[in-house]
Every structure is written in C-alpha cells, then in structure tokens.
Motif scaffolding. Structure first.
Motif, PDB file in Angstrom:
ATOM      1  N   UNK A 296      57.749  50.115  49.867  1.00 16.99           N
ATOM      2  CA  UNK A 296      58.904  50.503  50.672  1.00 16.99           C
ATOM      3  C   UNK A 296      59.111  49.645  51.897  1.00 16.99           C
ATOM      4  N   UNK A 297      58.181  48.747  52.162  1.00 16.41           N
ATOM      5  CA  UNK A 297      58.281  47.952  53.381  1.00 16.41           C
ATOM      6  C   UNK A 297      58.572  46.499  53.030  1.00 16.41           C
ATOM      7  N   UNK A 298      59.705  46.012  53.501  1.00 15.17           N
ATOM      8  CA  UNK A 298      60.071  44.628  53.209  1.00 15.17           C
ATOM      9  C   UNK A 298      59.885  43.723  54.420  1.00 15.17           C
ATOM     10  N   UNK A 299      59.290  44.236  55.498  1.00 14.29           N
ATOM     11  CA  UNK A 299      59.206  43.426  56.708  1.00 14.29           C
ATOM     12  C   UNK A 299      58.281  42.225  56.554  1.00 14.29           C
ATOM     13  N   UNK A 300      57.190  42.372  55.770  1.00 18.75           N
ATOM     14  CA  UNK A 300      56.300  41.228  55.564  1.00 18.75           C
ATOM     15  C   UNK A 300      57.026  40.133  54.788  1.00 18.75           C
ATOM     16  N   UNK A 301      57.820  40.566  53.822  1.00 15.42           N
ATOM     17  CA  UNK A 301      58.610  39.604  53.052  1.00 15.42           C
ATOM     18  C   UNK A 301      59.610  38.885  53.956  1.00 15.42           C
ATOM     19  N   UNK A 302      60.262  39.667  54.805  1.00 14.73           N
ATOM     20  CA  UNK A 302      61.241  39.077  55.725  1.00 14.73           C
ATOM     21  C   UNK A 302      60.558  38.063  56.644  1.00 14.73           C
ATOM     22  N   UNK A 303      59.384  38.429  57.164  1.00 16.80           N
ATOM     23  CA  UNK A 303      58.692  37.524  58.081  1.00 16.80           C
ATOM     24  C   UNK A 303      58.266  36.230  57.389  1.00 16.80           C
ATOM     25  N   UNK A 304      57.785  36.353  56.153  1.00 15.92           N
ATOM     26  CA  UNK A 304      57.374  35.166  55.405  1.00 15.92           C
ATOM     27  C   UNK A 304      58.526  34.161  55.348  1.00 15.92           C
ATOM     28  N   UNK A 305      59.711  34.661  55.077  1.00 17.77           N
ATOM     29  CA  UNK A 305      60.848  33.761  54.943  1.00 17.77           C
ATOM     30  C   UNK A 305      61.411  33.323  56.293  1.00 17.77           C
ATOM     31  N   UNK A 306      61.238  34.153  57.315  1.00 17.99           N
ATOM     32  CA  UNK A 306      61.616  33.696  58.650  1.00 17.99           C
ATOM     33  C   UNK A 306      60.731  32.529  59.077  1.00 17.99           C
ATOM     34  N   UNK A 307      59.464  32.582  58.701  1.00 20.61           N
ATOM     35  CA  UNK A 307      58.549  31.495  59.064  1.00 20.61           C
ATOM     36  C   UNK A 307      58.911  30.203  58.334  1.00 20.61           C
ATOM     37  N   UNK A 308      59.278  30.354  57.072  1.00 17.31           N
ATOM     38  CA  UNK A 308      59.733  29.166  56.336  1.00 17.31           C
ATOM     39  C   UNK A 308      60.986  28.600  56.995  1.00 17.31           C
ATOM     40  N   UNK A 309      61.902  29.495  57.346  1.00 13.60           N
ATOM     41  CA  UNK A 309      63.161  29.047  57.953  1.00 13.60           C
ATOM     42  C   UNK A 309      62.905  28.342  59.281  1.00 13.60           C
ATOM     43  N   UNK A 310      61.958  28.871  60.063  1.00 15.94           N
ATOM     44  CA  UNK A 310      61.660  28.249  61.354  1.00 15.94           C
ATOM     45  C   UNK A 310      61.111  26.838  61.158  1.00 15.94           C
ATOM     46  N   UNK A 311      60.218  26.685  60.193  1.00 12.31           N
ATOM     47  CA  UNK A 311      59.656  25.365  59.919  1.00 12.31           C
ATOM     48  C   UNK A 311      60.780  24.385  59.545  1.00 12.31           C
ATOM     49  N   UNK A 312      61.673  24.835  58.667  1.00 17.75           N
ATOM     50  CA  UNK A 312      62.775  23.965  58.235  1.00 17.75           C
ATOM     51  C   UNK A 312      63.699  23.636  59.405  1.00 17.75           C
ATOM     52  N   UNK A 313      64.018  24.633  60.221  1.00 13.98           N
ATOM     53  CA  UNK A 313      64.926  24.402  61.362  1.00 13.98           C
ATOM     54  C   UNK A 313      64.283  23.442  62.357  1.00 13.98           C
ATOM     55  N   UNK A 314      62.986  23.659  62.657  1.00 13.95           N
ATOM     56  CA  UNK A 314      62.311  22.768  63.609  1.00 13.95           C
ATOM     57  C   UNK A 314      62.254  21.343  63.060  1.00 13.95           C
ATOM     58  N   UNK A 315      62.063  21.238  61.744  1.00 12.92           N
ATOM     59  CA  UNK A 315      62.035  19.907  61.129  1.00 12.92           C
ATOM     60  C   UNK A 315      63.339  19.164  61.373  1.00 12.92           C
TER      61      UNK A 315
END
Lengths: 239, 350
Positions: free
Chosen positions: A109-128
């Motif tokens: 029932x908790x999707x927050x870990x999934x959301x965070x995983x993809x936020x971290x990927x997005x941050x890496x891509x944005x910083x790149x």
C-alpha cells in the motif's frame, strides 16, 4: 473564477514519476472540463492498457490532489481511461483510499519508496544536464569549465534562472537533501559534495540515467501517438 | 548470411516467435487481455519503417511460409532461436508455446532452434515438464517471462526460493543460456517491477549459466548497464532496441548503442529481431549501415566491422555452440578484446 487554464496549470505540476516529465507535456491528459459551478472532471489516458499500475495510480492520485489545491474548485473527478486496472485505480483514487485499497493483499500500500527511487534517478539526470551546461562553451559566461572548479561550486554560484537548476533544487528539497545557497551545487546521493576524481564516471552515469528516462518518454509518446493520434513534438521521423 | 561492401556477416537471430494470437485462440473471459496484448505488440510494429507494417489480422496469425520468407529468404538469418511466451491464462494454446514454435523444427532443420521455458510457480510438475521438454527438444536455452500471470499471482522474481531447483536443473542438463524478459509488467505492485536486481543476484549465484537480458532491460537500461558491467555472465539482447528505436528514434538509438558499447561491450551484445513484431531484414541492413550521426558521440566506442560481426552473429554462435563457416569468422586478433573487469566503473553507484 476557476478556468480550464488554471486547472491545466495545476496538472502541469504532476509528473510521470517514471519519466520525469509533466503529464500535460506527455499528452496523458485526455480531457479537462470545468463546470460553471467549479466542478472539475479530468480524464487521463496512458500509452498502453498495460502501463504499470503503481505509476498509473501515483499520477491519478497526484492529479486529484493538484486539482483540489486550486482555489475555488468544488468537486474533483479524476478518471483513468482504458487501462486494465482502471476500475481498481479509479475507485481507490475517488475514495481517497490509497494504493493498498486499490489492490488489497497484493501490495504493502505504500508507494513512497518507489517514488523516492525515481526522484533520485531524476535528480541524477537533472544534475547531469546542469554539469553539461556548465562544461559546455555555450554555458553562462564566467562559469568555470574544469572539473575541480565545477565540483567546488555552491548553489549560490549557479545561474538561478536556468530551468534545470531550479528543477534540481525542487527535487533536493523534496528528497530532504541540502539545498541552501552555501550547499554544494552538485550532490551525491547522500547529499555530500562530489570530488573532481568522481566526476567523470558520475557524469557517465548521469548521462545514462538521463537517456533512460528520455528514451522511455519517447517510446511512450510513440505509442500514445499510435493509440490516440496524439501529436508528438519530439518525433524524429515521420512514420 | 548478409553481404555488404565486400564484408560477409553470419546472422544469428536470438529472438523470434511463431505465435497465434487470433481470436480463435483467446481464452473465453480473458478476451480483453488477449486482444489488448496483441494490439499493444501491433502498435510496437508501427515503430518500424512504413513498408514493413502488417494488417492486424495478418499480425495475429502468420504462416510457416511467411516465417520462411521474412526470416530466411528475405531476412538473411542463418540461425534463428525461438523464445516461447506462454500466457496461457489469455491464450488457450499459449501465445507461442514451445510446441507451436516446434512446428517449424522439421521444416528448417539446423537453422532453427526452439528454446524452452520454466515457471517456478509450477513446482514439481514444472520441473518434470522442463526435463521432458528438454528430453524432446534438446534446447540450450530457456526464456523466462517474469510478468506472466499464474493462479492469481501476477509475476515472479529470479530470486524466489522456488526458482532455485529450476536453475539447478538447467545446470544439470547444460541448458546454459537463460533469456530473461521483464514486462510489460506488473508485479511486485508496490515496487519497480522492471527492476533487474534479481537477475544480478541469480547471475552471481550461477556463474556457469549465461543470463541474456532481453530488450537490454528496457525501460531500465541504466540498471541493466550498471549490472552487466559487473557480471561477466550477463549479456544484452538487442531485440526492441533495434526494432523499436533505430527507425523511429534514430538519435535515441545512437545514444543507446553508444552506452551499450561503453558499459556492456561488443562481446556481450546480441542481435534479436523479435519477429514477428519486426522483420529482421531492415534491422540487419540498418545495423550494418549504422554509425553515430555526428561528432558529439566521440567519447563512445566505435561501431567497427568486427563489432558488427560479433553482435549480428558471432557472439550468439559462441553461446549456442554453433559452428560458423570459416569465411564468416573473425581472423585471429581481429576485433578488440573484451574488457576483463570493468567493475570499478560502478563503484559507489547508487
């Protein structure tokens, strides 16, 4: 007065977590109707009926929350069309029951870990992309171009009006990573400053993650075009 | 065999299907899924060149004659391996079960192989079936489809304890090539079900098996690349990469190829057409003609003639113990040797 433009602007703050793009840019908002009384009816459509239910749920529930925050809105209906779990997702979103209510017994029932995983990927891509800008000859004038100087920068040294810089800071705030003016301009996953030695490989990784997000977005757009005849501004070849 | 500009290429297509998705094969009550599945595949076909698109009716069910023409007569393929996809909850006889693919065995002889499959949720019966299938067809590989539905379960992972006896059986029977396909997938519902971490763990536990990650882990090419760099027995299956991107998204395709050549390397990439989603002909011609579009790709490995030969056929021939005619092999010392250990590339990778 609620206008469709305001509602669309609110929907533009909702991202496909898997692609790091607004659902409005992706063409996922199939329709958005605002009644005279302020009731809002939004229909979402995805590239395939088999799109992952967890991401579909996040987009539908995020869309509902975003519209509800628009001042003056009364009833909000967000409906996911033509998806193999549309019934489960629509009922749970309308009832505010969360993901666990949509698929009882099949998830925590908790999707927050999934959301965070993809936020971290997005941050890496944005910083790149920020670093690519800093290192390129087209970067802002006076910006240092060697690796040691880039990793020594602080947030305050970055061009504040650059859209990707602003997007990085938004994500750092959401992830609880340091984002004050004197904090590092670029951060590793734990919020620490990168070293010049780490930078070349870190950049390779950031570029690959960026490519992954971008190419998945491309595939989704292509499929959406085939399925719904949606115009795709990123199309490379007329098919 | 494909010949261009005086160079001859041995073509080993590692990923084909002989499916029946016609309405007659739809399971009553599951028509919606059966129909949605094949229409989704059909939409993928539209990412190829316009003159290779089929009608939906033809796409639902094609003949052995079609297969022969598209794959061997027009398609340059020397050896083809079919990868089964069962989906028996949706398709009565299966979507392309091993028996369906095996209909082509007599007709195409040594140029056609069937791969097997297993599903650990079938337990003892599944183990016995794997052994019986191997006895009958003698395959050297299996295709694992982790998103398959089974008795209320919507998927499985290679790290499930139930999978262990199946890997042990593969080792015992010398079924050494394990093709893994993630998705379009569903489970686990609250996690990233495209995650390839389970392949990483299984590859470490079973160093004698080769793990071919189909579609290079798309949509998680980054997770796949970081893993393949570290695991010597993990390979990239190029199906979908070529078919889905080379024509429709040439710039993305160039970036993907560059990243794969950098992280995975030309010795561990293998061509697969994913026929009948896409015909092999245009994919093979395009791969041989392909190069980076401009000098912004200068820090990626080059796509040399030797690399093309390896990726189009020689790498897969090695994994499947297929003898390549002398004139189609690489000369001694031709082609860059594989990087021995690139594990340092991802040290500290999040």
């Amino acid at each position: 007065m609620i206008t469709q433009a305001r509602v669309i602007a609110a929907l533009a703050t909702v991202h496909d977590p898997e692609l790091d793009e607004p659902i409005t840019d992706l063409g996922f908002v199939g329709s958005c109707v605002v009644s005279d009384g302020g009731d809002v009816d939004v229909h979402l459509r995805l590239p395939t009926p088999q799109c992952a239910p967890n991401f579909a749920f996040l987009m539908a529930s995020d869309a509902r929350e975003a519209v509800r925050r628009v001042p003056g809105v009364r009833m909000v209906g967000v409906v996911l069309d033509d998806h193999y779990t549309a019934g489960e997702i629509n009922d749970a979103v309308a009832g505010g029951g969360g993901f666990g209510a949509a698929f009882p017994g099949e998830s925590s029932g908790d999707l927050e870990a999934l959301r965070e995983l993809f936020q971290r990927k997005a941050l890496l891509a944005r910083q790149g992309r920020v670093v690519a800008m800093l290192l390129s000859p087209a970067g802002p004038s006076g910006t240092p171009s060697d690796h040691a100087a880039v990793v020594a920068l602080c947030v305050a040294d970055l061009p504040p009006d650059h859209s990707e810089v602003a997007r990085c800071l938004v994500l750092r705030r959401e992830l609880g990573l340091p984002c004050g003016p004197s904090d590092p301009a670029l951060v590793a996953g734990d919020g620490s400053r990168l070293t010049a030695e780490e930078l070349p490989l870190w950049l390779r990784r950031a570029r690959l993650v960026g490519l992954s997000l971008e190419s998945n977005g491309g595939i989704c757009r292509s499929l959406l075009r085939v399925r719904h005849g949606v115009f795709d501004p990123t199309e490379e070849v007329a098919t | 065999m494909y010949e261009k500009d005086g160079e001859k290429y041995f073509v080993f297509d590692t990923h084909l299907h002989f499916w029946d998705a016609s309405p007659a094969n739809w399971v009553p009550g599951a028509e919606e899924y059966a129909k949605g599945w094949i229409e989704c595949f059909h939409a993928y076909q539209s990412l190829g060149p316009g003159d290779t698109h089929w009608s939906l009716e033809h796409f639902q069910k094609y003949s052995a004659d079609d297969f022969e023409k598209d794959v061997y007569t027009d398609g340059y393929v020397d050896v083809a391996v079919s990868q089964p996809t069962y989906l028996k909850e949706w398709y009565a006889k299966g979507f392309n079960a091993i028996e369906q693919n095996a209909e082509l065995l007599d007709r195409f002889g040594d140029t056609f192989m069937v791969n097997g499959r297993f599903d650990p949720r079938e337990g003892e019966a599944g183990l016995a079936q794997l052994e019986a299938d191997h006895e009958q067809y003698g395959f050297k590989g299996v295709k694992l489809y982790t998103a398959e539905w089974h008795n209320g379960s919507r998927g499985w992972a290679l790290t499930d304890p139930e999978a262990e006896p199946f890997f042990a059986k593969c080792e015992e029977l010398a079924i050494k090539n394990v093709h893994v396909h993630k998705g379009p997938t569903i489970w686990p519902l609250d996690k990233d079900s495209f995650d390839v971490k389970d392949v990483d763990i299984a590859a470490t536990s079973h160093p004698d098996l080769n793990f071919v990650v189909e579609h290079v882990g798309l949509p998680r090419i980054e997770d796949f690349c970081f893993m393949a760099t570290q695991e010597p027995n993990v390979y990239a299956g190029l199906s979908v990469v070529v078919g889905g991107l080379m024509h429709a998204r040439p710039r993305f395709f160039a970036k993907c190829m560059g990243e794969l050549l950098f992280w995975v390397g030309e010795d561990k990439m293998m061509f697969g057409s994913d026929y009948a989603i896409w015909e092999p002909k245009w994919q093979i011609e395009g791969l041989v003609d392909w190069d980076y579009p401009d000098d912004t790709f200068s820090d990626f490995p080059r796509w040399t003639t030797a690399a093309k030969k390896k990726v189009l056929g020689l790498n897969a021939a090695r994994l499947y113990d297929v003898e390549v005619p002398e004139e189609l092999r690489l000369a001694d010392g031709e082609g860059t040797p594989a990087a021995e250990d690139d594990a340092q590339l991802v040290e500290g990778a999040a």
